[in-house]
Design a protein around this motif. Structure first.
Motif, mmCIF file in Angstrom:
data_model
loop_
_atom_site.group_PDB
_atom_site.id
_atom_site.type_symbol
_atom_site.label_atom_id
_atom_site.label_comp_id
_atom_site.label_asym_id
_atom_site.label_seq_id
_atom_site.Cartn_x
_atom_site.Cartn_y
_atom_site.Cartn_z
ATOM 1 N N THR A 72 11.141 -9.145 11.678
ATOM 2 C CA THR A 72 10.590 -8.059 10.956
ATOM 3 C C THR A 72 9.647 -7.235 11.769
ATOM 4 O O THR A 72 9.549 -7.593 12.866
ATOM 5 C CB THR A 72 9.537 -8.701 9.667
ATOM 6 O OG1 THR A 72 8.738 -9.349 10.455
ATOM 7 C CG2 THR A 72 10.406 -9.791 9.090
ATOM 8 N N ASN A 101 3.035 -12.587 -0.667
ATOM 9 C CA ASN A 101 3.623 -12.486 0.597
ATOM 10 C C ASN A 101 2.847 -11.640 1.659
ATOM 11 O O ASN A 101 3.144 -11.927 2.969
ATOM 12 C CB ASN A 101 5.119 -12.191 0.588
ATOM 13 C CG ASN A 101 5.809 -11.583 1.792
ATOM 14 O OD1 ASN A 101 6.013 -12.335 2.494
ATOM 15 N ND2 ASN A 101 5.708 -10.368 1.838
ATOM 16 N N ARG A 150 0.766 -1.261 -0.047
ATOM 17 C CA ARG A 150 0.268 -0.083 -0.060
ATOM 18 C C ARG A 150 0.759 1.313 0.129
ATOM 19 O O ARG A 150 0.440 2.205 -0.383
ATOM 20 C CB ARG A 150 -0.935 -0.070 1.401
ATOM 21 C CG ARG A 150 -1.989 -1.084 1.164
ATOM 22 C CD ARG A 150 -2.676 -1.140 2.511
ATOM 23 N NE ARG A 150 -1.436 -1.516 3.638
ATOM 24 C CZ ARG A 150 -1.887 -1.692 4.864
ATOM 25 N NH1 ARG A 150 -3.114 -1.530 5.277
ATOM 26 N NH2 ARG A 150 -0.709 -1.990 5.688
HETATM 27 N N1 LIG Z 1 7.669 -12.332 10.543
HETATM 28 C C1 LIG Z 1 7.460 -13.785 10.956
HETATM 29 O O1 LIG Z 1 7.686 -14.052 11.828
HETATM 30 C C2 LIG Z 1 6.574 -14.686 9.980
HETATM 31 C C3 LIG Z 1 6.437 -15.716 10.491
HETATM 32 C C4 LIG Z 1 5.489 -16.769 9.703
HETATM 33 C C5 LIG Z 1 5.045 -16.250 8.453
HETATM 34 N N2 LIG Z 1 5.237 -14.663 8.127
HETATM 35 C C6 LIG Z 1 4.359 -14.159 6.907
HETATM 36 O O2 LIG Z 1 5.236 -13.610 5.978
HETATM 37 C C7 LIG Z 1 4.730 -12.754 5.415
HETATM 38 C C8 LIG Z 1 5.240 -11.271 5.703
HETATM 39 O O3 LIG Z 1 5.545 -10.969 7.042
HETATM 40 P P1 LIG Z 1 6.494 -9.863 7.377
HETATM 41 O O4 LIG Z 1 6.832 -10.286 8.826
HETATM 42 O O5 LIG Z 1 7.542 -9.391 6.587
HETATM 43 O O6 LIG Z 1 5.412 -8.771 7.770
HETATM 44 P P2 LIG Z 1 5.554 -7.168 7.958
HETATM 45 O O7 LIG Z 1 6.979 -6.774 8.333
HETATM 46 O O8 LIG Z 1 4.179 -6.618 8.747
HETATM 47 O O9 LIG Z 1 5.215 -6.748 6.355
HETATM 48 C C9 LIG Z 1 3.839 -6.995 5.504
HETATM 49 C C10 LIG Z 1 3.935 -6.558 4.244
HETATM 50 O O10 LIG Z 1 2.559 -6.808 3.669
HETATM 51 C C11 LIG Z 1 2.166 -5.323 3.268
HETATM 52 N N3 LIG Z 1 0.694 -5.336 3.445
HETATM 53 C C12 LIG Z 1 0.201 -5.394 4.696
HETATM 54 N N4 LIG Z 1 -1.128 -4.880 4.388
HETATM 55 C C13 LIG Z 1 -1.476 -4.909 3.010
HETATM 56 C C14 LIG Z 1 -2.598 -4.790 2.255
HETATM 57 N N5 LIG Z 1 -3.819 -4.551 2.661
HETATM 58 N N6 LIG Z 1 -2.376 -4.717 0.938
HETATM 59 C C15 LIG Z 1 -1.067 -4.846 0.297
HETATM 60 N N7 LIG Z 1 0.101 -5.034 1.172
HETATM 61 C C16 LIG Z 1 -0.097 -5.062 2.283
HETATM 62 C C17 LIG Z 1 3.103 -4.360 3.932
HETATM 63 O O11 LIG Z 1 3.216 -3.130 3.217
HETATM 64 P P3 LIG Z 1 2.236 -1.870 3.517
HETATM 65 O O12 LIG Z 1 1.897 -1.524 4.860
HETATM 66 O O13 LIG Z 1 3.006 -0.920 2.545
HETATM 67 O O14 LIG Z 1 0.969 -2.068 2.672
HETATM 68 C C18 LIG Z 1 4.454 -5.077 4.048
HETATM 69 O O15 LIG Z 1 5.096 -4.762 2.894
HETATM 70 C C19 LIG Z 1 3.250 -12.551 6.029
HETATM 71 O O16 LIG Z 1 2.347 -13.343 5.021
HETATM 72 C C20 LIG Z 1 3.365 -13.209 7.079
HETATM 73 O O17 LIG Z 1 2.155 -13.846 7.779
HETATM 74 C C21 LIG Z 1 5.801 -14.127 8.865
#
Ligand SMILES: NC(=O)c1ccc[n+]([C@@H]2O[C@H](COP(=O)([O-])OP(=O)(O)OC[C@H]3O[C@@H](n4cnc5c(N)ncnc54)[C@H](OP(=O)(O)O)[C@@H]3O)[C@@H](O)[C@H]2O)c1
Length: 261
Positions: A191, A92, A39
């Motif tokens: 993250t 993602n 976004r």
């Molecule tokens: N970190 C962990 O420990 C972990 C563990 C297991 C799985 N995961 C999975 O890995 C993925 C990435 O996680 P992360 O830790 O990198 O999360 P993060 O740091 O919160 O980043 C989330 C990303 O998704 C985007 N996003 C959020 N809402 C959105 C929307 N409505 N439309 C478009 N983009 C959107 C955000 O960008 P904007 O705010 O600019 O939109 C950001 O780029 C997720 O699917 C999460 O469930 C993470």
């Protein structure tokens, strides 16, 4: 390792930070042109600016809220307009809320599924004809919460397990149509999302950051938290010809947290 990805085109959702930004970075390092979607346009531009490590790598950015029904088609159209083809789709973007089940609202559930489940489904549907044309690949970023139910992760666990079935189903179609579809289940990865999880534990257990980290690691029985670039490296391998026999695979990358088969 030379992955032979140079000149391919990827679209990465949730690429403005965290795991998505790391995957975009790793793909660009391999010479892949990347369309970054989330976004926040200014954050996307910042990440994209950091990807121009190689003069031959081009980037595009597209701001969209992927919970919106038409957003996926718009994101794919932006990648095609910029590069004329699409080889790799990385789903993602996810933001499922972690909290006590009885405090989660109907809206929280709808929101979690709207982005991470329906968003992935719509992106896959919109990208599929382009991926089929070049015999490309989809990588779904799930999460090890799919493997076992846990009290504070009812939405995320449910979304992730649905995504794993969706991954297998699309791989079944992909065998016939020449598109590979695989999933990565990250464990704890450092993250912003992880930071929010640490802060939740600090509040709920009345401990400092060190105490919250120790709690999360002992709950998983693991030694450390993972780094986003470790997910990026795995995604690049899966997308490459070296990962060509991976089809419908679900890979846990979690420091050993998942004991179940
Ligand atoms: N970190 C962990 O420990 C972990 C563990 C297991 C799985 N995961 C999975 O890995 C993925 C990435 O996680 P992360 O830790 O990198 O999360 P993060 O740091 O919160 O980043 C989330 C990303 O998704 C985007 N996003 C959020 N809402 C959105 C929307 N409505 N439309 C478009 N983009 C959107 C955000 O960008 P904007 O705010 O600019 O939109 C950001 O780029 C997720 O699917 C999460 O469930 C993470």
């Amino acid at each position: 390792m030379e992955l032979g990805l140079a000149g391919k085109v990827a679209l990465v959702t949730g690429a403005s930070r965290g795991i998505g930004a790391a995957i975009a970075t790793e793909l660009a390092r391999e010479g892949v042109h990347v369309c970054l979607v989330s976004r926040d346009m200014s954050k996307l531009q910042e990440v994209a600016a950091g990807l121009t490590n190689s003069a031959s790598v081009r980037t595009a950015v597209h701001a969209a809220d992927l919970r919106e029904p038409d957003a996926a088609a718009g994101a794919v159209a932006a990648a095609i307009a910029a590069f004329g083809r699409l080889d790799i789709l990385v789903n993602n973007a996810g933001a499922t809320k972690r909290a006590d089940f009885f405090t989660l609202t109907e809206e929280d559930w709808q929101d979690g599924f709207a982005l991470k489940f329906h968003g992935y489904v719509r992106m896959t549907r919109a990208a599929w004809p382009h991926l089929r044309e070049v015999q490309g690949s989809v990588i779904n970023i799930g999460g090890i919460g799919a493997r076992a139910g846990s009290a504070e992760f009812t939405i995320g666990g449910s979304v992730n397990v649905a995504l794993l079935n969706f991954t297998k189903a699309m791989a079944d179609i992909g065998i016939q149509q020449g598109v590979r579809v695989n999933a990565i289940n990250p464990g704890l990865i450092e993250t912003d999302r992880f930071t929010r999880n640490v802060e939740r534990v600090m509040r709920e257990r009345n401990v400092d950051r060190e105490g919250a980290l120790a709690f999360l690691l002992s709950a998983g029985g693991t030694k450390r938290v993972g780094r986003p670039e470790e997910i990026g490296a795995l995604a690049a391998f899966i997308a490459s010809a070296k990962g060509d026999f991976l089809q419908g695979s679900v890979i846990d990358i979690d420091g050993g947290a998942t004991r179940s088969l």
